[in-house]
Write a protein that holds these residues in place. Structure first.
Motif, PDB file in Angstrom:
ATOM      1  N   UNK A 224       0.833  -1.204   0.000  1.00 12.47           N
ATOM      2  CA  UNK A 224       0.000   0.000   0.000  1.00 12.47           C
ATOM      3  C   UNK A 224       0.866   1.251   0.000  1.00 12.47           C
ATOM      4  N   UNK A 225       1.938   1.233   0.770  1.00  8.52           N
ATOM      5  CA  UNK A 225       2.815   2.412   0.883  1.00  8.52           C
ATOM      6  C   UNK A 225       3.498   2.725  -0.451  1.00  8.52           C
ATOM      7  N   UNK A 226       3.827   1.704  -1.226  1.00  4.51           N
ATOM      8  CA  UNK A 226       4.441   1.933  -2.545  1.00  4.51           C
ATOM      9  C   UNK A 226       3.492   2.747  -3.424  1.00  4.51           C
ATOM     10  N   UNK A 227       2.217   2.369  -3.415  1.00  3.56           N
ATOM     11  CA  UNK A 227       1.222   3.075  -4.232  1.00  3.56           C
ATOM     12  C   UNK A 227       0.981   4.480  -3.681  1.00  3.56           C
ATOM     13  N   UNK A 228       0.910   4.580  -2.359  1.00  2.00           N
ATOM     14  CA  UNK A 228       0.715   5.884  -1.713  1.00  2.00           C
ATOM     15  C   UNK A 228       1.850   6.843  -2.080  1.00  2.00           C
TER      16      UNK A 228
ATOM     17  N   UNK B  28       4.192  -2.289 -10.118  1.00  2.00           N
ATOM     18  CA  UNK B  28       4.098  -2.604  -8.692  1.00  2.00           C
ATOM     19  C   UNK B  28       4.745  -3.956  -8.390  1.00  2.00           C
ATOM     20  N   UNK B  29       4.486  -4.948  -9.221  1.00  3.07           N
ATOM     21  CA  UNK B  29       5.078  -6.272  -9.025  1.00  3.07           C
ATOM     22  C   UNK B  29       6.596  -6.196  -9.058  1.00  3.07           C
ATOM     23  N   UNK B  30       7.138  -5.355  -9.933  1.00  7.33           N
ATOM     24  CA  UNK B  30       8.599  -5.256 -10.050  1.00  7.33           C
ATOM     25  C   UNK B  30       9.197  -4.646  -8.789  1.00  7.33           C
ATOM     26  N   UNK B  31       8.528  -3.622  -8.244  1.00  2.00           N
ATOM     27  CA  UNK B  31       9.024  -3.010  -7.006  1.00  2.00           C
ATOM     28  C   UNK B  31       8.936  -4.009  -5.861  1.00  2.00           C
ATOM     29  N   UNK B  32       7.839  -4.765  -5.802  1.00  2.00           N
ATOM     30  CA  UNK B  32       7.678  -5.767  -4.747  1.00  2.00           C
ATOM     31  C   UNK B  32       8.749  -6.855  -4.850  1.00  2.00           C
ATOM     32  N   UNK B  33       9.088  -7.219  -6.082  1.00  2.00           N
ATOM     33  CA  UNK B  33      10.030  -8.320  -6.301  1.00  2.00           C
ATOM     34  C   UNK B  33      11.402  -8.030  -5.707  1.00  2.00           C
ATOM     35  N   UNK B  34      11.824  -6.768  -5.749  1.00  4.41           N
ATOM     36  CA  UNK B  34      13.171  -6.431  -5.259  1.00  4.41           C
ATOM     37  C   UNK B  34      13.148  -5.331  -4.201  1.00  4.41           C
ATOM     38  N   UNK B  35      11.984  -5.138  -3.570  1.00  3.90           N
ATOM     39  CA  UNK B  35      11.861  -4.084  -2.543  1.00  3.90           C
ATOM     40  C   UNK B  35      12.346  -2.731  -3.058  1.00  3.90           C
TER      41      UNK B  35
ATOM     42  N   UNK C 187      18.450 -13.622  -3.090  1.00  7.72           N
ATOM     43  CA  UNK C 187      18.569 -13.738  -1.633  1.00  7.72           C
ATOM     44  C   UNK C 187      17.206 -13.739  -0.951  1.00  7.72           C
ATOM     45  N   UNK C 188      16.143 -13.490  -1.724  1.00  5.70           N
ATOM     46  CA  UNK C 188      14.807 -13.474  -1.136  1.00  5.70           C
ATOM     47  C   UNK C 188      14.445 -12.138  -0.529  1.00  5.70           C
ATOM     48  N   UNK C 189      15.217 -11.079  -0.811  1.00  9.96           N
ATOM     49  CA  UNK C 189      14.946  -9.755  -0.249  1.00  9.96           C
ATOM     50  C   UNK C 189      13.832  -9.121  -1.077  1.00  9.96           C
ATOM     51  N   UNK C 190      12.583  -9.290  -0.625  1.00 12.92           N
ATOM     52  CA  UNK C 190      11.452  -8.866  -1.436  1.00 12.92           C
ATOM     53  C   UNK C 190      10.245  -8.591  -0.547  1.00 12.92           C
ATOM     54  N   UNK C 191       9.167  -8.132  -1.186  1.00 12.13           N
ATOM     55  CA  UNK C 191       7.883  -8.029  -0.492  1.00 12.13           C
ATOM     56  C   UNK C 191       7.038  -9.199  -0.968  1.00 12.13           C
ATOM     57  N   UNK C 192       6.798 -10.154  -0.094  1.00 18.23           N
ATOM     58  CA  UNK C 192       6.065 -11.344  -0.475  1.00 18.23           C
ATOM     59  C   UNK C 192       6.902 -12.249  -1.370  1.00 18.23           C
ATOM     60  N   UNK C 193       6.241 -13.233  -1.963  1.00 20.33           N
ATOM     61  CA  UNK C 193       6.881 -14.190  -2.863  1.00 20.33           C
ATOM     62  C   UNK C 193       6.121 -14.193  -4.174  1.00 20.33           C
ATOM     63  N   UNK C 194       6.684 -14.820  -5.229  1.00 17.21           N
ATOM     64  CA  UNK C 194       5.935 -14.881  -6.488  1.00 17.21           C
ATOM     65  C   UNK C 194       4.531 -15.446  -6.298  1.00 17.21           C
ATOM     66  N   UNK C 195       4.380 -16.368  -5.360  1.00 17.10           N
ATOM     67  CA  UNK C 195       3.084 -17.016  -5.155  1.00 17.10           C
ATOM     68  C   UNK C 195       2.071 -16.116  -4.462  1.00 17.10           C
ATOM     69  N   UNK C 196       2.528 -15.109  -3.704  1.00 14.06           N
ATOM     70  CA  UNK C 196       1.600 -14.334  -2.867  1.00 14.06           C
ATOM     71  C   UNK C 196       1.361 -12.905  -3.347  1.00 14.06           C
ATOM     72  N   UNK C 197       2.193 -12.389  -4.261  1.00 15.18           N
ATOM     73  CA  UNK C 197       2.080 -10.962  -4.614  1.00 15.18           C
ATOM     74  C   UNK C 197       0.757 -10.633  -5.295  1.00 15.18           C
ATOM     75  N   UNK C 198       0.307 -11.503  -6.174  1.00 11.02           N
ATOM     76  CA  UNK C 198      -0.965 -11.244  -6.863  1.00 11.02           C
ATOM     77  C   UNK C 198      -2.114 -11.179  -5.868  1.00 11.02           C
ATOM     78  N   UNK C 199      -2.112 -12.096  -4.896  1.00 11.20           N
ATOM     79  CA  UNK C 199      -3.164 -12.115  -3.884  1.00 11.20           C
ATOM     80  C   UNK C 199      -3.115 -10.848  -3.025  1.00 11.20           C
ATOM     81  N   UNK C 200      -1.910 -10.334  -2.773  1.00  9.79           N
ATOM     82  CA  UNK C 200      -1.764  -9.101  -1.990  1.00  9.79           C
ATOM     83  C   UNK C 200      -2.419  -7.926  -2.705  1.00  9.79           C
TER      84      UNK C 200
END
Length: 720
Positions: free
Chosen positions: A208-212, A488-495, A514-527
């Motif tokens: 939400x903060x990314x969009x804000x 948005x997905x790209x920003x989430x993928x790499x924080x 390294x997994x430094x991200x917001x969520x995982x590929x499986x959960x970002x769409x649901x978020x």
């Protein structure tokens, strides 16, 4: 005999087909030394808070924070009545238990998806039954017959997957603790009126903060004027070309007067070609798809697609054996897949008009184990679909084409740059003209991608040219664009470390691996879907923006760590490190528990403000008409106008946040629904087109012939 537990019925059938087992019973297949049964995703869920302690049945601030001493699981709840078990899930669990408890069964094979969720789906079922039999793991990246048969001969002990299970459990328990405590406390503190809770989540709020932040950038943007000077030159043989005045590398100027002075010297002035450079450049194809890039590609290219829909469609193709595992963060293939990829390419290229140009070769750009995160990039399997739905065809073609591109020649183009200077003129700069000619289409043939060409006349250095005309033009800097699901997905993928889809810098790649991200590929769409469902964001076309509620939440909610991309990225990296045995599960959970206790305290002591006010309104039990599915009455509910027979399974509903109507900037009303149910159509005024024009139309809400869903149809009547 062994029991194989698949994650879904479709996967169980794939396994049965590979083993040529035809005997299907109630809830399982039997034959060739196997019982093959299935889950429906999660059959078990974590206890609700009230299951641990009856006092938690009512939300009271003094009851929080609440952290169970030991997490427990139960049969998942009926989605329409959370106080009841899901009947289908309970029945299937009994079936699985009866199979596992059979005397002739000497082992269990978990064939759930090879990821965190798949691991805990299988493990929770097996532990709930407490069979005391050896457990194996079938780890596959695709469900083709060859892969299944090979995988059954290369089973792993389930104990080897303990790190993956620990990561999955840590994620599940952490999200439960944060979600239950902070959602409850925030709703009690900051919401007035009863209704949907003020949803607080570990992944939800930073997204939400990314969009804000982007919305605020656009709001606060102040356009700046700049000016450019263009001149048209004519060669001796009458050919013309345009150049832009440049000093150093700058062709944008802040003052018009400065360029007007130069413009005054140009009319009819002689000029000379001072320099000309021509350079051939190679364009390599975009990388293979990972899930985020596939979602971004489809949602930006096709109308009406969301990242959630892309994932659902890709998952369907995976379960039908046509593509490999879609929930991946990698855009390259593991080196071990070289032989398999070569065989798939032979199948995929047959009959293509450019078949002779498709040649297999092993390159680090496609095969690189060091850059694979758990699962390789998405690629087609050797099975060619005979029939696909329209949606499946769109996603499949994208995956197939991207795979074929990797083995086509590079595209080549020629770039020409001409520097033109005025003779006998008192000016610092010169005029730059750029041309581009496509020499070789290469991989662009796969999707018939046409490159824009800019032709320049044939000139040589020291050729004299004439200045025909010139113009000073005024421009303004443009604000940043609103986020789309792709960006948005790209920003989430790499924080936020990378905004470019094809960025492969060391920092961006390290963030992904390294997994430094917001969520995982499986959960970002649901978020993203959840942000819309909770009313925190809305979509206008492809653009995402914060609602007033979303803004108030960001600006008022006191636990600022949850909006911090770095904080969320570190938590997600810790989960990835648990999977790699670099971090301890218990230590991670203790950090989560401590954070939750402090966050609840921050909420309790925070300023008394109302973030969300829900107007109290008595729900009407007025029957608006007969349900077109079952004939019972349709009434108004909190989220939509639905059939009163929903408890018995009727699914007819017109949602109040209906996406089709939202694109027309309209919400369904009682009057509209009454007309639909009684007349079969509704006369609707004040609809809004994409260009912002108002119009009237006749709307119909009709059942799709191939499934149980309803779709809107629009007609126009000149009399209306």
């Amino acid at each position: 005999m062994k029991v194989i537990i698949a994650e879904k019925p479709s996967v169980a059938k794939n396994i049965a087909d590979a083993l040529k087992i035809k005997s299907k019973k109630d809830g399982y297949f039997e034959g060739e030394g196997y019982f093959i049964t299935w889950a429906f995703g999660h059959l078990l869920q974590l206890y609700d808070a009230k299951d641990y302690d009856s006092k938690m049945a009512r939300w009271k601030m003094e009851n929080f924070p609440f952290i169970p001493e030991q997490f427990q699981y139960k049969v998942k709840s009926d989605p329409r009545n959370r106080d009841r078990q899901d009947g289908g899930a309970a029945k299937q669990l009994r079936t699985i238990k009866s199979l596992i408890k059979k005397r002739e069964v000497d082992g269990i094979i978990s064939a759930c998806d090879f990821d965190r969720e798949g691991q805990i789906i299988g493990d929770t079922i097996i532990e709930n039954i407490n069979a005391g039999k050896r457990v194996y793991r079938l780890l596959l990246n695709e469900w083709t017959p060859n892969a299944i048969l090979q995988g059954l001969n290369q089973l792993k002990s389930n104990e080897e997957l303990l790190p993956l299970r620990n990561a999955g459990v840590s994620r599940q328990w952490a999200d439960w603790v944060i979600g239950i405590n902070l959602t409850s406390a925030a709703t009690l503190k900051f919401q007035k009126g009863k209704g949907q809770a003020l949803n607080i989540g570990r992944v939800l709020l930073p997204t939400l903060k990314i969009i804000y932040d982007r919305d605020k950038e656009i709001e606060n943007f102040k356009p700046e004027k700049f000016f450019k000077l263009a001149a048209l030159f004519r060669t001796k043989d009458g050919k013309e070309y345009e150049g832009f005045y440049t000093e150093g590398k700058e062709d944008k100027f802040k003052t018009k007067e400065y360029l007007d002075n130069i413009s005054g010297q140009l009319n009819g002035a002689p000029a000379i070609v001072d320099d000309k450079t021509t350079e051939k450049k190679r364009e390599l194809p975009p990388y293979l798809f990972n899930l985020s890039n596939l979602q971004g590609y489809i949602t930006s290219k096709y109308k009406g697609w969301t990242s959630s829909k892309v994932l659902k469609t890709a998952q369907s193709l995976y379960e039908k054996k046509y593509i490999t595992y879609p929930r991946t963060a990698s855009n390259v293939l593991d080196d071990s897949l070289t032989g398999k990829a070569a065989k798939v390419l032979e199948v995929m290229k047959k009959g293509l008009p450019f078949e002779e140009e498709v040649r297999f070769r092993k390159s680090k750009r496609v095969f690189n184990s060091a850059k694979v995160d758990s699962h390789s990039a998405i690629m087609p399997t050797y099975l060619v679909p005979k029939s696909l739905t329209r949606d499946e065809a769109i996603v499949y073609e994208a995956v197939k084409n991207r795979f074929i591109m990797q083995f086509m020649p590079a595209a080549e183009h020629e770039e020409t740059k001409i520097i033109t200077k005025l003779r006998n003129a008192d000016m610092k700069g010169f005029f730059v003209s750029k041309g581009r000619v496509q020499l070789t289409e290469g991989w662009k043939k796969v999707e018939n991608i046409k490159s824009k060409e800019a032709l320049l006349p044939s000139v040589n250095v020291n050729d004299e040219v004439e200045t025909v005309k010139n113009k000073v033009s005024s421009h303004e800097t443009k604000p940043p664009k609103p986020h789309t699901e792709k960006t948005l997905l790209k920003v989430m993928e790499t924080c936020g470390r990378s905004y470019n889809e094809e960025d492969t810098t060391a920092e961006a790649m390290e963030a992904v691996l390294s997994g430094f991200s917001i969520g995982t590929p499986a959960t970002r769409a649901e978020t993203i879907k959840k942000l819309t469902d909770t009313g925190y964001i809305s979509a206008l076309g492809k653009n995402l923006q914060c609602t007033d509620l979303g803004r108030r939440l960001v600006e008022t909610f006191p636990v600022k760590e949850l909006f911090d991309l770095e904080f969320t990225g570190r938590l997600e990296k810790s989960l990835a490190d648990i999977e790699k045995q670099k971090f301890d599960k218990e230590r991670f959970l203790q950090l989560i528990y401590q954070f939750t206790k402090e966050a609840v305290q921050q909420i309790k002591t925070g300023e008394d403000v109302i973030i969300h006010e829900i107007a109290s309104s008595k729900r009407s039990t007025e029957v608006l008409g007969k349900c077109p599915v079952c004939g019972n009455g349709v009434i108004e509910g909190f989220k939509g106008f639905g059939c009163s027979n929903w408890k018995n399974g009727c699914k007819f509903v017109v949602w109040k946040n209906d996406k089709f109507l939202a694109t027309l900037r309209k919400k369904p009303t009682k009057t509209m629904v009454k007309q639909l149910l009684t007349k079969g159509s509704a006369n609707v005024k004040g609809l809004t087109s994409k260009k912002g024009n108002k119009f009237n139309a006749i709307l119909k809400y009709e059942k799709n012939p191939e499934n149980d869903y309803f779709s809107w149809k629009m007609e126009f009547d000149k009399k209306f």
